[in-house]
Write a protein that holds these residues in place. Structure first.
Motif, PDB file in Angstrom:
ATOM      1  N   SER A  31      -5.660   1.181  -6.373  1.00 40.15           N
ATOM      2  CA  SER A  31      -5.557  -0.175  -5.935  1.00 40.15           C
ATOM      3  C   SER A  31      -6.545  -0.554  -5.354  1.00 40.15           C
ATOM      4  O   SER A  31      -7.602   0.259  -4.846  1.00 40.15           O
ATOM      5  CB  SER A  31      -4.259   0.014  -4.902  1.00 40.15           C
ATOM      6  OG  SER A  31      -3.118   0.277  -5.706  1.00 40.15           O
ATOM      7  N   VAL A  33      -7.144  -3.892  -2.550  1.00 39.53           N
ATOM      8  CA  VAL A  33      -6.998  -5.168  -2.081  1.00 39.53           C
ATOM      9  C   VAL A  33      -8.022  -5.669  -0.853  1.00 39.53           C
ATOM     10  O   VAL A  33      -8.579  -4.888  -0.191  1.00 39.53           O
ATOM     11  CB  VAL A  33      -5.502  -5.016  -1.118  1.00 39.53           C
ATOM     12  CG1 VAL A  33      -5.377  -6.177  -0.362  1.00 39.53           C
ATOM     13  CG2 VAL A  33      -4.556  -4.449  -2.123  1.00 39.53           C
ATOM     14  N   LYS A  65      -7.178 -13.694  -7.031  1.00 35.00           N
ATOM     15  CA  LYS A  65      -6.130 -12.824  -7.545  1.00 35.00           C
ATOM     16  C   LYS A  65      -5.226 -12.669  -6.223  1.00 35.00           C
ATOM     17  O   LYS A  65      -6.053 -12.171  -5.130  1.00 35.00           O
ATOM     18  CB  LYS A  65      -6.656 -11.363  -7.877  1.00 35.00           C
ATOM     19  CG  LYS A  65      -5.615 -10.519  -8.319  1.00 35.00           C
ATOM     20  CD  LYS A  65      -4.660 -11.087  -9.573  1.00 35.00           C
ATOM     21  CE  LYS A  65      -3.688  -9.933 -10.042  1.00 35.00           C
ATOM     22  NZ  LYS A  65      -4.367  -8.812 -10.776  1.00 35.00           N
ATOM     23  N   ALA A  67      -1.349 -11.640  -4.017  1.00 30.34           N
ATOM     24  CA  ALA A  67      -0.206 -10.917  -4.277  1.00 30.34           C
ATOM     25  C   ALA A  67       0.561 -11.133  -3.146  1.00 30.34           C
ATOM     26  O   ALA A  67       0.253 -11.458  -2.191  1.00 30.34           O
ATOM     27  CB  ALA A  67      -0.734  -9.365  -4.289  1.00 30.34           C
ATOM     28  N   GLU A 106       0.673 -11.025  -8.263  1.00 30.50           N
ATOM     29  CA  GLU A 106       1.402  -9.666  -8.268  1.00 30.50           C
ATOM     30  C   GLU A 106       2.463  -9.828  -6.920  1.00 30.50           C
ATOM     31  O   GLU A 106       2.311 -10.156  -6.058  1.00 30.50           O
ATOM     32  CB  GLU A 106       0.552  -8.506  -7.897  1.00 30.50           C
ATOM     33  CG  GLU A 106      -0.533  -8.406  -9.127  1.00 30.50           C
ATOM     34  CD  GLU A 106      -1.311  -7.032  -8.956  1.00 30.50           C
ATOM     35  OE1 GLU A 106      -1.146  -6.318  -8.183  1.00 30.50           O
ATOM     36  OE2 GLU A 106      -1.987  -6.779 -10.078  1.00 30.50           O
ATOM     37  N   TRP A 141      -1.747  -2.000  -6.690  1.00 26.78           N
ATOM     38  CA  TRP A 141      -2.189  -3.286  -6.460  1.00 26.78           C
ATOM     39  C   TRP A 141      -3.606  -3.491  -7.308  1.00 26.78           C
ATOM     40  O   TRP A 141      -4.548  -2.869  -6.786  1.00 26.78           O
ATOM     41  CB  TRP A 141      -2.370  -3.628  -5.057  1.00 26.78           C
ATOM     42  CG  TRP A 141      -1.024  -3.703  -4.358  1.00 26.78           C
ATOM     43  CD1 TRP A 141      -0.920  -2.532  -3.457  1.00 26.78           C
ATOM     44  CD2 TRP A 141       0.048  -4.549  -4.351  1.00 26.78           C
ATOM     45  NE1 TRP A 141       0.469  -2.606  -2.752  1.00 26.78           N
ATOM     46  CE2 TRP A 141       0.947  -3.814  -3.533  1.00 26.78           C
ATOM     47  CE3 TRP A 141       0.428  -5.607  -4.891  1.00 26.78           C
ATOM     48  CZ2 TRP A 141       2.180  -4.679  -3.152  1.00 26.78           C
ATOM     49  CZ3 TRP A 141       1.405  -6.175  -4.875  1.00 26.78           C
ATOM     50  CH2 TRP A 141       2.475  -5.746  -3.995  1.00 26.78           C
ATOM     51  N   VAL A 144      -6.744  -6.945  -6.224  1.00 27.65           N
ATOM     52  CA  VAL A 144      -6.145  -8.306  -5.440  1.00 27.65           C
ATOM     53  C   VAL A 144      -7.033  -8.868  -4.401  1.00 27.65           C
ATOM     54  O   VAL A 144      -7.814  -7.863  -3.577  1.00 27.65           O
ATOM     55  CB  VAL A 144      -4.937  -7.794  -4.731  1.00 27.65           C
ATOM     56  CG1 VAL A 144      -4.514  -8.903  -3.544  1.00 27.65           C
ATOM     57  CG2 VAL A 144      -3.687  -7.582  -5.382  1.00 27.65           C
ATOM     58  N   MET A 147      -3.730 -10.739  -0.472  1.00 27.35           N
ATOM     59  CA  MET A 147      -2.438 -10.159  -0.193  1.00 27.35           C
ATOM     60  C   MET A 147      -1.633 -11.056   1.087  1.00 27.35           C
ATOM     61  O   MET A 147      -2.309 -10.855   2.026  1.00 27.35           O
ATOM     62  CB  MET A 147      -2.173  -8.682   0.067  1.00 27.35           C
ATOM     63  CG  MET A 147      -0.779  -8.175   0.210  1.00 27.35           C
ATOM     64  SD  MET A 147      -0.668  -6.357   0.567  1.00 27.35           S
ATOM     65  CE  MET A 147      -0.951  -5.792  -1.231  1.00 27.35           C
TER      66      MET A 147
END
Length: 274
Positions: A31, A33, A65, A67, A106, A141, A144, A147
């Motif tokens: 992931s 983020v 992007k 989430a 997401e 994730w 991203v 978020m």
């Protein structure tokens, strides 16, 4: 000062070194983020999930992007707003793959794991807080940029867990133009201050209704004092959102990413400037 038990929920020490030294939970190796934005409110029913969904959709529409981590475990509504009906899947290696909206957002929510969307989550606070941590650490994730964490109302276990466990870069406070707004804003702002988390600003929802016949703005909940109250705490008013039956219908139909998101643009500008 009494000995610290590392339970910040009942502590009034704003300069506590133990709070500042809390170790954040690490993402899994798959992931990435970038910025984490909490969306909070001091009370329920002000449209916090709506604002979360609008912010994520608007950020995605600008080529980033986005989430949403749905931390409202006992009242999840994010999948419904985005029209997601499929369940989350595992990767066969103890990780969870989030659902992805039509607009590329997401999403992870407890409703993506339950057999039925109407199954109640009857868990105690520590178990709920643990589930939020798992959404952060066990979900993959993928790259991203922003978020958004949709938190339950109030200042209980889940907001505390998010502030302590996730690297929150700032919060957006959602409120409505009612007389108790001062208390609502103050609770959220003071908790953020105790946890050393910046308050990016306030979004007022249900600010007015536009009459479909004459076009006049009707202040259903009376005149708003949100801007002056927010300024009193040194935070800006980022957006005022009307009561819009079209938006309500879009949420019911899972089409949040199809609505006009210009009303939230000020908040998006602030977030993208981080």
């Amino acid at each position: 000062m009494s000995e610290c038990n590392h339970d910040c929920s009942n502590c009034s020490q704003s300069d506590c070194s133990s709070r500042n030294a809390i170790t954040k939970e690490a993402l899994n190796e798959f992931s990435r983020v970038g910025k984490v934005i909490g969306v909070v409110s001091g009370k329920g029913g002000v449209g916090k999930s709506l604002v979360t969904s609008m912010l994520a959709s608007a950020v995605a529409a600008r080529g980033k992007k986005a989430a949403v981590l749905d931390a409202d475990i006992t009242g999840p509504s994010i999948p419904k707003i985005f029209g997601i009906t499929e369940k989350a899947m595992g990767d066969g290696n103890d990780h969870i793959l989030p659902a992805v909206s039509r607009g590329g957002v997401e999403i992870m929510s407890i409703n993506l794991l339950l057999e039925s969307d109407t199954d109640p989550v009857v868990w105690r606070g520590p178990v709920i807080a643990g589930a939020v941590k798992q959404f952060w650490t066990e979900v993959i994730w993928q790259d991203v940029d922003y978020m958004f964490v949709d938190m339950p109302p109030g200042t209980g276990d889940v907001p505390l867990t998010v502030f302590q466990s996730l690297p929150v870069d700032g919060i957006v406070v959602v409120t409505s133009p009612q007389s108790l707004v001062s208390m609502v804003v103050e609770k959220a702002v003071r908790m953020a201050g105790l946890m050393n988390v910046p308050v990016l600003g306030v979004v007022e929802n249900m600010s007015y209704f536009v009459c479909p016949d004459c076009g006049k703005q009707i202040k259903v909940f009376g005149e708003s004092h949100v801007e002056s109250i927010a300024m009193g705490y040194g935070v800006p008013l980022l957006a005022t959102l009307p009561i819009d039956p079209a938006v309500a219908a879009a949420c019911d139909q899972g089409r949040i990413d199809e609505i006009d998101l210009s009303a939230i643009s000020g908040a998006v500008d602030k977030i993208l400037s981080l």
